[in-house]
Each structure stands twice: as structure tokens, then as C-alpha cells.
Design an enzyme around this catalytic site. Structure first.
Site, PDB file in Angstrom:
ATOM      1  N   GLY A   1       0.809  -1.276   0.003  1.00  0.00           N
ATOM      2  CA  GLY A   1      -0.027  -0.005   0.116  1.00  0.00           C
ATOM      3  C   GLY A   1       0.993   1.385   0.131  1.00  0.00           C
ATOM      4  N   ASP A   2       2.020   1.278   0.889  1.00  0.00           N
ATOM      5  CA  ASP A   2       2.586   2.367   0.900  1.00  0.00           C
ATOM      6  C   ASP A   2       3.437   2.510  -0.248  1.00  0.00           C
ATOM      7  OD1 ASP A   2       2.182   2.239   3.621  1.00  0.00           O
ATOM      8  OD2 ASP A   2       3.979   1.063   3.886  1.00  0.00           O
TER       9      ASP A   2
HETATM   10  N1  ADP Z   1      -1.529 -10.549  -4.111  1.00  0.00           N
HETATM   11  C1  ADP Z   1      -1.348  -9.408  -4.735  1.00  0.00           C
HETATM   12  N2  ADP Z   1      -0.870  -9.538  -6.009  1.00  0.00           N
HETATM   13  C2  ADP Z   1      -0.698  -8.450  -6.835  1.00  0.00           C
HETATM   14  N3  ADP Z   1      -0.824  -7.159  -6.312  1.00  0.00           N
HETATM   15  C3  ADP Z   1      -1.071  -6.934  -5.231  1.00  0.00           C
HETATM   16  C4  ADP Z   1      -1.277  -7.955  -4.382  1.00  0.00           C
HETATM   17  N4  ADP Z   1      -1.143  -7.563  -3.085  1.00  0.00           N
HETATM   18  C5  ADP Z   1      -1.197  -6.147  -2.974  1.00  0.00           C
HETATM   19  N5  ADP Z   1      -0.884  -5.785  -4.305  1.00  0.00           N
HETATM   20  C6  ADP Z   1      -0.935  -4.698  -4.871  1.00  0.00           C
HETATM   21  O1  ADP Z   1      -0.664  -3.472  -3.974  1.00  0.00           O
HETATM   22  C7  ADP Z   1      -1.382  -2.807  -3.989  1.00  0.00           C
HETATM   23  C8  ADP Z   1      -1.896  -2.310  -2.116  1.00  0.00           C
HETATM   24  O2  ADP Z   1      -2.430  -3.429  -1.786  1.00  0.00           O
HETATM   25  P1  ADP Z   1      -3.139  -3.678  -0.325  1.00  0.00           P
HETATM   26  O3  ADP Z   1      -2.772  -4.873   0.506  1.00  0.00           O
HETATM   27  O4  ADP Z   1      -4.513  -3.272  -1.112  1.00  0.00           O
HETATM   28  O5  ADP Z   1      -2.817  -2.272   0.375  1.00  0.00           O
HETATM   29  P2  ADP Z   1      -2.662  -2.273   2.043  1.00  0.00           P
HETATM   30  O6  ADP Z   1      -1.041  -2.865   2.110  1.00  0.00           O
HETATM   31  O7  ADP Z   1      -2.592  -0.620   2.285  1.00  0.00           O
HETATM   32  O8  ADP Z   1      -3.536  -3.088   2.616  1.00  0.00           O
HETATM   33  C9  ADP Z   1      -2.630  -3.252  -4.494  1.00  0.00           C
HETATM   34  O9  ADP Z   1      -3.678  -2.037  -5.302  1.00  0.00           O
HETATM   35  C10 ADP Z   1      -2.060  -4.104  -5.784  1.00  0.00           C
HETATM   36  O10 ADP Z   1      -1.441  -3.143  -7.051  1.00  0.00           O
HETATM   37  O1  FBP Z   2       1.717   2.376  11.645  1.00  0.00           O
HETATM   38  P1  FBP Z   2       0.955   1.030  11.267  1.00  0.00           P
HETATM   39  O2  FBP Z   2      -0.432   1.265  10.607  1.00  0.00           O
HETATM   40  O3  FBP Z   2       0.946   0.171  12.675  1.00  0.00           O
HETATM   41  O4  FBP Z   2       1.627   0.391  10.239  1.00  0.00           O
HETATM   42  C1  FBP Z   2       2.846   0.231  10.281  1.00  0.00           C
HETATM   43  C2  FBP Z   2       3.324  -1.033   9.309  1.00  0.00           C
HETATM   44  O5  FBP Z   2       2.816  -0.739   8.021  1.00  0.00           O
HETATM   45  C3  FBP Z   2       3.910  -1.007   6.834  1.00  0.00           C
HETATM   46  O6  FBP Z   2       4.214   0.349   6.745  1.00  0.00           O
HETATM   47  C4  FBP Z   2       3.319  -1.632   5.896  1.00  0.00           C
HETATM   48  O7  FBP Z   2       1.916  -0.853   5.352  1.00  0.00           O
HETATM   49  P2  FBP Z   2       1.269  -1.482   4.085  1.00  0.00           P
HETATM   50  O8  FBP Z   2       1.556  -3.040   3.979  1.00  0.00           O
HETATM   51  O9  FBP Z   2       0.100  -0.996   4.503  1.00  0.00           O
HETATM   52  O10 FBP Z   2       1.707  -0.888   2.880  1.00  0.00           O
HETATM   53  C5  FBP Z   2       4.940  -1.619   7.635  1.00  0.00           C
HETATM   54  O11 FBP Z   2       6.247  -1.587   7.128  1.00  0.00           O
HETATM   55  C6  FBP Z   2       4.754  -1.596   9.234  1.00  0.00           C
HETATM   56  O12 FBP Z   2       5.030  -2.596  10.062  1.00  0.00           O
END
Ligand code: ADP
Ligand code: FBP
Length: 304
Positions: free
Chosen positions: A247-248
Site C-alpha cells: 500500500g505504501d
Molecule cells: N496479491 C497481490 N497480487 C498483486 N498485487 C497485489 C497483491 N497484493 C497487493 N497488491 C498490490 O498492492 C496494492 C496495495 O495492496 P493492498 O493490500 O490493497 O494495500 P494495503 O497494504 O494498504 O492494505 C494493490 O492495489 C495491488 O496493486
Molecule cells: O503504523 P501502522 O499502521 O502500525 O503500520 C505500520 C506497518 O505498516 C507498514 O508500513 C506496511 O504498510 P502497508 O502494508 O499498508 O503498505 C509496515 O512496514 C509497518 O510494519
């Protein structure tokens, strides 16, 4: 310059094992330690994309030393404020599924916060600030306060956080917000099952003041909604290795390509997110560039 603010950085301790048995002795097949925290991850990907960035926030103890030295070795500018207590260690358990345990992080005092405020007051209108991640429990309203400070100074900002911490900043018009499906459902207070429901929920956040909403859907890709356009971008094909930081990376791709046109921003956003999901650590530039041409932008007109 793009400044990221991580109130609560982390050392992400990734533990891989075939199976995890609660209440038993488990032995890992592999472990790894990464600098983490949402804003820091955004800076790491911006740096990969060749975009000037400085990581701000609070670090402490031996884990804080690890974060500062790892970023500096990678050439990522940082200007962290030191706090009492150790930066947290977040455990990321990889079996056939992903389980995360994120710590609370050290306390940040009013004096610590005043120093960050001074740093933000020294920015100018050409800068952009990304607030990302959790905040200490004694400063629940801090994003609202800092967003108003930037808004008064005409400095753009984006924000990636949860619940009321996000909603309270919308009146100051963040450039980008990036909820995931679960976070969006929590904000609007109901289950979102169809694309139309998701788009309408994103529009509620636009109505409250956000300029652009990028809703990430894990393997389902992402949905982009602003007042002019709606796009769905499916994820490109690939094998999931570690979605921590995906997500980041999406946030970084979108903001890093600011000024290159919306379509390029969306392609880089999804390519960066997926490239990270397909890597053990965050994506490298070459991984992202390989995927950019594979990102399909599906314009959604009928639900406008
Ligand atoms: N299993 C996956 N396969 C392909 N792309 C992924 C997958 N998981 C995450 N992504 C990519 O990473 C982006 C962010 O993932 P997401 O899990 O929705 O965010 P967050 O980490 O903030 O919950 C998605 O929009 C997609 O592009
Ligand atoms: O500050 P929070 O919400 O606890 O999230 C921290 C965690 O999120 C992350 O930044 C990963 O975030 P995403 O998977 O949503 O991109 C990790 O590196 C870290 O452990």
C-alpha cells in the site's frame, strides 16, 4: 521536495515458517529485518523512482539506530527526531497466509511534537507532505492539527491512515488518500460488495474534501475516484511474496509521478504496489518499470 512523516516507524521482522502452531515451539525456516513504517516505505519507493524525498518522524533506541543507518546507507535523506524508548518491532509471520503483529510504539511528548511542528513550518509551497501510519495514543488528533497547519501555509499534503484520524483531515483537502477495502468499510460503516458501492463510498470522501481517492484492493488492484474520473486498474499477473509495504508503494508511485499526468500516476501506483507484493522486500526501480507497461486502465463511465 516530498517529505514523509512517520510517527511510528518500525523494524519489520519477517518470520517465515511452513506452519505455525499456537502454544508450541515453532522454528522459522528464514527471517529478515527491514526498515518499516508507512511514511518511511513511501520515501524508500520515491527514492527508487529517483524522486527527492526526506523522511521525517520519530525514532528511538537501537531499533531507531538501525532505521537511521539503513536509510542513510541507501542514500535516503532523513531528519528524524530522537525520542525516549525504542522504535517498535513489528512481527510479520509468513506461513501459507500473512499474519501481522504491530506494536504500539514509544510515547511522543508535547516537546517532541513541537519540534516536528517547527520542521513543518520551515517548508514552502512547492513542498508536499505525506502523513502515513498509526500515531501514538496520546496524540490521536495530531494529523488533524498538522493538516490544518499545512493548509494555512498552502502546502499540499496526502495522508494514509485509518478511521477518524483520516476523516478529520478531509476538510483540509488532502491531495491523495489511499484507504484499502477494510479501512473504507470502517469509515463508511457498512460492507462494500460491489464496484458501484465502493465508488459511491469514495465519492463520500471526495464530498468531505479529498481531491483524489485511490482505493487499494490487494490482488484485485485498485480503484481511482476523483470528481472527473473513475478508473479500475486490475493487478498485473505475478506471484505474491510479501505484501507488507504494498500500500505504501502504491502511494509513492502516485505521488512520485505528480506532474506526469493522471494516467502515468495510476500506472506507477499500481505497478509499485504489485512490484512490492511480488518481492521479499520493497520493490526495486527495475521491478516497477517492468510492470508499468502491463497496467491496464479501465475507465468507468456508466456509474458517474
Ligand atoms: N496479491 C497481490 N497480487 C498483486 N498485487 C497485489 C497483491 N497484493 C497487493 N497488491 C498490490 O498492492 C496494492 C496495495 O495492496 P493492498 O493490500 O490493497 O494495500 P494495503 O497494504 O494498504 O492494505 C494493490 O492495489 C495491488 O496493486
Ligand atoms: O503504523 P501502522 O499502521 O502500525 O503500520 C505500520 C506497518 O505498516 C507498514 O508500513 C506496511 O504498510 P502497508 O502494508 O499498508 O503498505 C509496515 O512496514 C509497518 O510494519
Amino acid at each position: 521536495m516530498i517529505y514523509t512523516v512517520t510517527f511510528n516507524p518500525s523494524v519489520d521482522y519477517v518470520v517465515r515458517l511452513k506452519e505455525f502452531e499456537m502454544g508450541a515451539l515453532n522454528r522459522s525456516s528464514d527471517t529478515a529485518k527491514y526498515t518499516g513504517g508507512k511514511g518511511i516505505n513511501v520515501s524508500r519507493i520515491l527514492n527508487e523512482l529517483g524522486v527527492e524525498t526526506t523522511a521525517l518522524g520519530f525514532v528511538g533506541g537501537f531499533t531507531g539506530d538501525f532505521i537511521e543507518s539503513t536509510l542513510s546507507k541507501s542514500g535516503i535523506k532523513n531528519d528524524f527526531l530522537r525520542v525516549e524508548g525504542d522504535t517498535r518491532i513489528n512481527v510479520k509471520l509468513k506461513t501459507d497466509e500473512e499474519t501481522e503483529i504491530n506494536g504500539a510504539g514509544p510515547i511522543i511528548t508535547d516537546d517532541d511534537l513541537a519540534k516536528l511542528e517547527d520542521q513543518l513550518k520551515s517548508l514552502n509551497e512547492s513542498d508536499h507532505v505525506v502523513f502515513a501510519g498509526s500515531v501514538p495514543s496520546n496524540h490521536k488528533d495530531v494529523y488533524e492539527f498538522l493538516s490544518s497547519l499545512l493548509h494555512e501555509r498552502n502546502i499540499g499534503f496526502s495522508i494514509d491512515t485509518e478511521g477518524q484520524k483520516l476523516v478529520s483531515t478531509l476538510k483540509y483537502h488532502p491531495y491523495l488518500i489511499k484507504p484499502n477495502d477494510v479501512e473504507l468499510e470502517e469509515i463508511v460503516g457498512c460492507k462494500l460488495s460491489t464496484q458501484e458501492e465502493r465508488i459511491n463510498a469514495c465519492r463520500e470522501l471526495l464530498a468531505q474534501g479529498a481531491s483524489n481517492v485511490l482505493l487499494t484492493l490487494g490482488s484485485g488492484g485498485a480503484l481511482f475516484v476523483n470528481t472527473d474520473t473513475v478508473y479500475h486498474m486490475p493487478s498485473p499477473p505475478g506471484t505474491l511474496k510479501n505484501s507488507v509495504g504494498a500500500g505504501d508503494s502504491t502511494v509513492a508511485g502516485f505521488i512520485g509521478k505528480k506532474g506526469s499526468g493522471l494516467e502515468a500516476q495510476l500506472r506507477y501506483a499500481v505497478a509499485s504496489g504489485s512490484a512490492t507484493a511480488f518481492n521479499d522486500d520493497l520493490a526495486k526501480r527495475a521491478d516497477i518499470e517492468r510492470l508499468v507497461g502491463k497496467i491496464e486502465l479501465q475507465s468507468i463511465e456508466e456509474v458517474k
